[in-house]
Design an enzyme around this catalytic site. Sequence first.
Site, short mmCIF file in Angstrom:
data_model
loop_
_atom_site.label_atom_id
_atom_site.label_comp_id
_atom_site.label_asym_id
_atom_site.label_seq_id
_atom_site.Cartn_x
_atom_site.Cartn_y
_atom_site.Cartn_z
N ASP A 204 56.70 3.32 76.98
CA ASP A 204 55.99 2.55 75.98
C ASP A 204 55.01 3.49 75.27
OD1 ASP A 204 53.86 3.04 77.68
OD2 ASP A 204 53.37 0.93 78.03
N ASP A 206 50.81 3.65 74.35
CA ASP A 206 49.55 3.01 74.69
C ASP A 206 48.44 3.51 73.76
OD1 ASP A 206 50.51 1.93 77.49
OD2 ASP A 206 50.97 4.07 77.54
N ASP A 302 51.32 -1.02 74.09
CA ASP A 302 50.13 -1.63 74.70
C ASP A 302 48.91 -1.24 73.89
OD1 ASP A 302 51.50 -2.81 76.81
OD2 ASP A 302 51.19 -1.10 78.16
P1 8DG Z 1 55.04 5.86 80.58
O1 8DG Z 1 54.57 4.73 79.70
O2 8DG Z 1 55.39 7.07 79.82
O3 8DG Z 1 56.12 5.42 81.50
O4 8DG Z 1 53.83 6.30 81.52
P2 8DG Z 1 52.33 5.87 81.42
O5 8DG Z 1 51.87 5.77 80.01
O6 8DG Z 1 51.56 6.76 82.32
O7 8DG Z 1 52.37 4.45 82.12
P3 8DG Z 1 51.86 3.03 81.63
O8 8DG Z 1 52.56 2.04 82.51
O9 8DG Z 1 52.02 2.84 80.16
O10 8DG Z 1 50.34 2.99 82.03
C1 8DG Z 1 49.37 3.75 81.36
C2 8DG Z 1 48.06 3.64 82.07
O11 8DG Z 1 47.55 2.32 81.96
C3 8DG Z 1 48.17 3.94 83.56
O12 8DG Z 1 47.17 4.84 83.91
C4 8DG Z 1 47.89 2.66 84.24
C5 8DG Z 1 47.07 1.92 83.22
N1 8DG Z 1 47.16 0.48 83.37
C6 8DG Z 1 48.26 -0.33 83.31
N2 8DG Z 1 47.91 -1.61 83.56
C7 8DG Z 1 46.58 -1.61 83.74
C8 8DG Z 1 45.64 -2.63 84.01
O13 8DG Z 1 45.99 -3.79 84.16
N3 8DG Z 1 44.33 -2.27 84.10
C9 8DG Z 1 43.94 -0.97 83.94
N4 8DG Z 1 42.66 -0.68 84.02
N5 8DG Z 1 44.81 0.02 83.71
C10 8DG Z 1 46.11 -0.30 83.62
O14 8DG Z 1 49.39 0.08 83.06
MN MN Z 2 52.71 4.30 78.72
MN MN Z 3 51.56 0.87 79.07
#
Ligand code: 8DG
Ligand code: MN
Ligand code: MN
Length: 378
Positions: A204, A206, A302
């Site tokens: 995704d 972010d 996100d």
């Molecule tokens: P990717 O998308 O490339 O697979 O990897 P990523 O960017 O590291 O993973 P991500 O699933 O998009 O998560 C990004 C960051 O956001 C990770 O450090 C965890 C954090 N995160 C969530 N959900 C929540 C939440 O509910 N609360 C908080 N504080 N952080 C969160 O994914």
């Molecule tokens: Mn991500």
């Molecule tokens: Mn994410």
Amino acid sequence: PTNEAEVEVFSVPSYACQRRTTLENRNTVLTDALSLLAENAELSAEEGRGVAFRRAAAVLKVLPEPVTDMTQLRGLPCLGEHSLRVIKDILENGASSEVESTKQSERFKALKVLTGVFGVGAKTADRWIREGIHDLQQLKDSRQTLNRAQRAGLEHYDDINQPVSKAEADAIGEIVEEAVASVLPGAQVTLIGGFRRGKLSGHDVDFLITHPEEGREVGLMPKIVSWLESQGFLLYQKTTRNSYLESDDGPARPCSNMDRFERCFSVFKLDEDEKRRAGQTQSHHASAEDGGLKPWRAVRVDLVVSPISQFAFALLGWTGSKLFERELRRWAGHEKTMSLSSHALYDNTQRTYLRATSEEEIFAHLGLDYIPPSERNA
Ligand code: 8DG
Ligand code: MN
Ligand code: MN
């Protein structure tokens, strides 16, 4: 046979937040195997085992050379009996029988496919499997009631399960910048998550959004979402309120504005044109002109809005990796008697909140060397 005296023995600190983990990994065969077992544990509601495998994989990620001999692992932290058995199996036989049988198990395959539907977690997937649903066709044929997220997840399944490239992330970034500039000039957009850590692809994209004047960010998320919706950029969105008071990963604190919207889980519609405009020269997808295929793709995005006073904590908390975040909180709690969340850092001994306007300050409060985003790939 390797002479033990010639074997390089590695030394690694035990918390991932004490280590520099780049994307360069000399032990992908081993870490892929352990990550798969971690994933299987997580999908089976065995969080403890999942974390143990994740920690073991993370230790191997920082080793400067490929592991060739079990004796090299002596003294390394986080390598439990089970992980060592898997590593030994791979070093001796080229593969781990447990990993291979997990990969081929019908249950694991079904869990993977079903949780690949956006909005479907391990619990739902498990219930469906017990009801005889193992794949998407069976899900579609069943009379399961799907919520809005799951319907979008099913509709855009292939796109959402296709990795997002950096070029696509940048194209989305330009759209988010435009949305934010239109609804609140002066507000700032920061790329977070895996792309901030330097990854070249992700599941995704972010973003963290703030405004340099405290309070100006209140009510911002619904405005951004409305703008995006009016321009036809959103296939799905769900905006949720600030859950600070409800969260269990940090200390509760009176929240001044309970109507503050904080997070948005969304699915963007990204035009191939948009991508070209953002600088991508070549597309993996056949473009519309090449015949038939739709000229856009769905991308999971996100969005997080943070007040400037919490920005450093939000930035640190949302940059990841997930294991790095978990280890930071474990370090804070177990080594410093502090509570770290993506909103604040609380010192349980002094009973005070520790302020910070940069990630560097938070690391300093925690007594840790600063680790830049590109070295948080634990
Ligand atoms: P990717 O998308 O490339 O697979 O990897 P990523 O960017 O590291 O993973 P991500 O699933 O998009 O998560 C990004 C960051 O956001 C990770 O450090 C965890 C954090 N995160 C969530 N959900 C929540 C939440 O509910 N609360 C908080 N504080 N952080 C969160 O994914
Ligand atoms: Mn991500
Ligand atoms: Mn994410």
